[in-house]
Design a protein around this motif. Structure first.
Motif, short mmCIF file in Angstrom:
data_model
loop_
_atom_site.label_atom_id
_atom_site.label_comp_id
_atom_site.label_asym_id
_atom_site.label_seq_id
_atom_site.Cartn_x
_atom_site.Cartn_y
_atom_site.Cartn_z
N ASN A 105 0.83 -1.21 0.00
CA ASN A 105 0.00 0.00 0.00
C ASN A 105 0.86 1.25 0.00
O ASN A 105 2.06 1.22 0.30
N SER A 106 0.25 2.35 -0.33
CA SER A 106 0.99 3.60 -0.54
C SER A 106 1.66 4.10 0.75
O SER A 106 2.75 4.66 0.71
N THR A 107 1.02 3.88 1.90
CA THR A 107 1.59 4.33 3.17
C THR A 107 2.89 3.60 3.48
O THR A 107 3.89 4.21 3.87
N VAL A 108 2.86 2.27 3.31
CA VAL A 108 4.07 1.47 3.54
C VAL A 108 5.16 1.84 2.54
O VAL A 108 6.34 1.93 2.87
N GLN A 109 4.76 2.09 1.28
CA GLN A 109 5.74 2.46 0.26
C GLN A 109 6.41 3.79 0.59
O GLN A 109 7.63 3.95 0.40
N LYS A 110 5.64 4.74 1.10
CA LYS A 110 6.22 6.02 1.50
C LYS A 110 7.22 5.83 2.63
O LYS A 110 8.28 6.46 2.65
N ASN A 111 6.88 4.97 3.57
CA ASN A 111 7.79 4.68 4.68
C ASN A 111 9.05 4.00 4.17
O ASN A 111 10.15 4.26 4.65
N ALA A 112 8.88 3.11 3.19
CA ALA A 112 10.04 2.44 2.59
C ALA A 112 10.96 3.45 1.92
O ALA A 112 12.19 3.38 2.06
N ASP A 113 10.38 4.40 1.23
CA ASP A 113 11.18 5.46 0.58
C ASP A 113 11.91 6.29 1.62
O ASP A 113 13.07 6.67 1.43
N ARG A 114 11.23 6.57 2.72
CA ARG A 114 11.86 7.37 3.78
C ARG A 114 13.04 6.64 4.40
O ARG A 114 14.08 7.24 4.69
N LEU A 115 12.88 5.33 4.60
CA LEU A 115 13.95 4.51 5.20
C LEU A 115 14.99 4.06 4.19
O LEU A 115 15.98 3.41 4.55
N LYS A 116 14.74 4.39 2.90
CA LYS A 116 15.62 3.97 1.80
C LYS A 116 15.71 2.44 1.74
O LYS A 116 16.78 1.85 1.53
N VAL A 117 14.55 1.81 1.94
CA VAL A 117 14.43 0.35 1.81
C VAL A 117 13.65 0.08 0.54
O VAL A 117 12.57 0.62 0.33
N LYS A 118 14.19 -0.78 -0.33
CA LYS A 118 13.51 -1.09 -1.58
C LYS A 118 12.75 -2.40 -1.44
O LYS A 118 13.26 -3.37 -0.90
N ILE A 119 11.52 -2.40 -1.92
CA ILE A 119 10.67 -3.59 -1.91
C ILE A 119 10.67 -4.18 -3.32
O ILE A 119 10.37 -3.49 -4.29
N TYR A 120 11.00 -5.46 -3.42
CA TYR A 120 11.09 -6.12 -4.72
C TYR A 120 9.88 -7.05 -4.91
O TYR A 120 9.79 -8.09 -4.25
N PRO A 121 8.94 -6.68 -5.79
CA PRO A 121 7.75 -7.51 -6.01
C PRO A 121 8.00 -8.58 -7.08
O PRO A 121 8.68 -8.33 -8.09
N PHE A 122 7.46 -9.78 -6.87
CA PHE A 122 7.57 -10.87 -7.85
C PHE A 122 6.26 -11.64 -7.89
O PHE A 122 5.51 -11.71 -6.91
N ASN A 123 6.01 -12.23 -9.08
CA ASN A 123 4.85 -13.09 -9.26
C ASN A 123 5.23 -14.48 -9.74
O ASN A 123 4.39 -15.38 -9.78
N VAL A 124 6.50 -14.64 -10.13
CA VAL A 124 6.99 -15.92 -10.65
C VAL A 124 8.19 -16.35 -9.82
O VAL A 124 9.14 -15.57 -9.65
N ILE A 125 8.17 -17.58 -9.30
CA ILE A 125 9.22 -18.02 -8.38
C ILE A 125 10.59 -18.06 -9.05
O ILE A 125 11.59 -17.64 -8.45
N TYR A 126 10.67 -18.54 -10.30
CA TYR A 126 12.00 -18.65 -10.91
C TYR A 126 12.62 -17.28 -11.15
O TYR A 126 13.85 -17.12 -11.12
N GLU A 127 11.78 -16.25 -11.39
CA GLU A 127 12.32 -14.89 -11.53
C GLU A 127 12.87 -14.40 -10.19
O GLU A 127 13.90 -13.73 -10.14
N LEU A 128 12.17 -14.74 -9.12
CA LEU A 128 12.64 -14.40 -7.77
C LEU A 128 13.97 -15.10 -7.50
O LEU A 128 14.91 -14.49 -6.98
N PHE A 129 14.05 -16.36 -7.87
CA PHE A 129 15.28 -17.15 -7.69
C PHE A 129 16.44 -16.51 -8.45
O PHE A 129 17.55 -16.35 -7.92
N ASP A 130 16.20 -16.14 -9.70
CA ASP A 130 17.25 -15.51 -10.52
C ASP A 130 17.71 -14.20 -9.92
O ASP A 130 18.91 -13.88 -9.92
N PHE A 131 16.76 -13.42 -9.39
CA PHE A 131 17.10 -12.14 -8.78
C PHE A 131 17.99 -12.33 -7.55
O PHE A 131 19.02 -11.66 -7.40
N VAL A 132 17.62 -13.26 -6.67
CA VAL A 132 18.41 -13.50 -5.46
C VAL A 132 19.80 -14.01 -5.84
O VAL A 132 20.80 -13.61 -5.25
N THR A 133 19.87 -14.89 -6.84
CA THR A 133 21.17 -15.40 -7.29
C THR A 133 22.05 -14.26 -7.80
O THR A 133 23.24 -14.19 -7.49
N GLU A 134 21.45 -13.35 -8.56
CA GLU A 134 22.20 -12.19 -9.08
C GLU A 134 22.72 -11.31 -7.95
O GLU A 134 23.88 -10.86 -7.97
#
Length: 275
Positions: free
Chosen positions: A134-163
């Protein structure tokens, strides 16, 4: 219904967070409820300060110290417990001798402020699988300089973590030999100092390259090329068969017959196989 007896399957509505599958839920009076809520808030404050355990009793900071390897910390949120378990098992299969992937917190449901606070303290990746932020959590993430990485496919998530894991590997280099240069004359200048008149007998020599100074079979040391010229013109590189003038940085007294083995460091490709 007003009450559920043992063995009766029911749906319970009203939880502020989705419980993890398999946890026990206790029915207590209002006084005890307030006490539990108060204790949870205190634990949240401790967790936000990065000094204590998370609310499920898991100590993320202790987990970070379980290994001498570099740590890739992950906070994992998913839509359902089945997805959560599948992703965690997949991540457990990512192995390397240098970097350890650690899921320091996990849960069903959207990313919340507690996740962001923990990520800020532990420098963790926040991965959201099939859940929206939600937008409130996203604003807090921006303030804390924490990036949220969204995924819908497990193998793409796996490739991202490996990278991300490979990025933490220490680069490996090997010595590459570019050429050899023989000193055939020596000149001294009050302005430039000692200049070696050289002939490129193998490969090439480049400006700013490193050379191994060889005197007979003895290795005198390694030195940086400070200037490389043909006559009075600066050169980026000089090829086999050509004559050139070379000035080494902080080199000892040179002698005719000295050989410069021109070398460089070549970064090795990173080969990683998750298994």
């Amino acid at each position: 219904i007003k009450a559920a007896t043992p063995g009766m399957p029911v749906q319970v509505i009203g939880f502020t967070e989705v419980p993890t599958a398999g946890v026990d839920v206790y029915v207590v009076d209002e006084k005890l409820t307030k006490q539990v809520v108060s204790e949870r808030k205190n634990k949240e404050k401790i967790m936000k300060a990065g000094m204590g355990k998370s609310l499920d009793g898991f100590d993320p900071l202790a987990a970070m110290k379980d290994t001498d390897k570099k740590q890739l910390n992950i906070i994992l949120k998913a839509d359902v417990s089945g997805s959560l378990e599948a992703i965690e098992q997949t991540l457990a299969n990512i192995q390397s001798d240098e970097v350890h992937v650690s899921v320091i917190s996990k849960g069903v449901g959207a990313v919340n402020d507690n996740d962001l606070d923990l990520a800020s303290v532990t420098n963790a990746l926040v991965i959201a699988f099939n859940v929206k932020t939600n937008s409130t959590v996203q604003k807090n993430a921006d303030r804390l300089k924490v990036k949220i990485y969204p995924f819908n496919v497990i193998y793409e998530l796996f490739d991202f973590v490996t990278e991300q894991m490979v990025r933490l590997f220490t680069p490996q280099y090997e010595i590459e030999h570019y050429g050899k240069v023989e000193v055939r004359a020596l000149f001294k200048s009050s302005a430039a100092g000692q200049i070696a008149g050289c002939h490129v007998v193998e490969g090439k020599v480049m400006r700013n390259a490193t050379v191994i100074l060889l005197r007979g079979k003895t290795e005198v040391g390694k030195y940086q090329i400070e200037s490389l010229k043909i006559k009075t013109d600066d050169q980026k590189e000089v090829l086999k068969g050509a004559d050139c003038g070379i000035k080494l940085k902080d080199a000892p007294e040179l002698k005719v017959g000295d050989v410069f083995d021109v070398i460089g460091e070549k970064q090795m490709p990173i080969i990683f196989n998750g298994k």
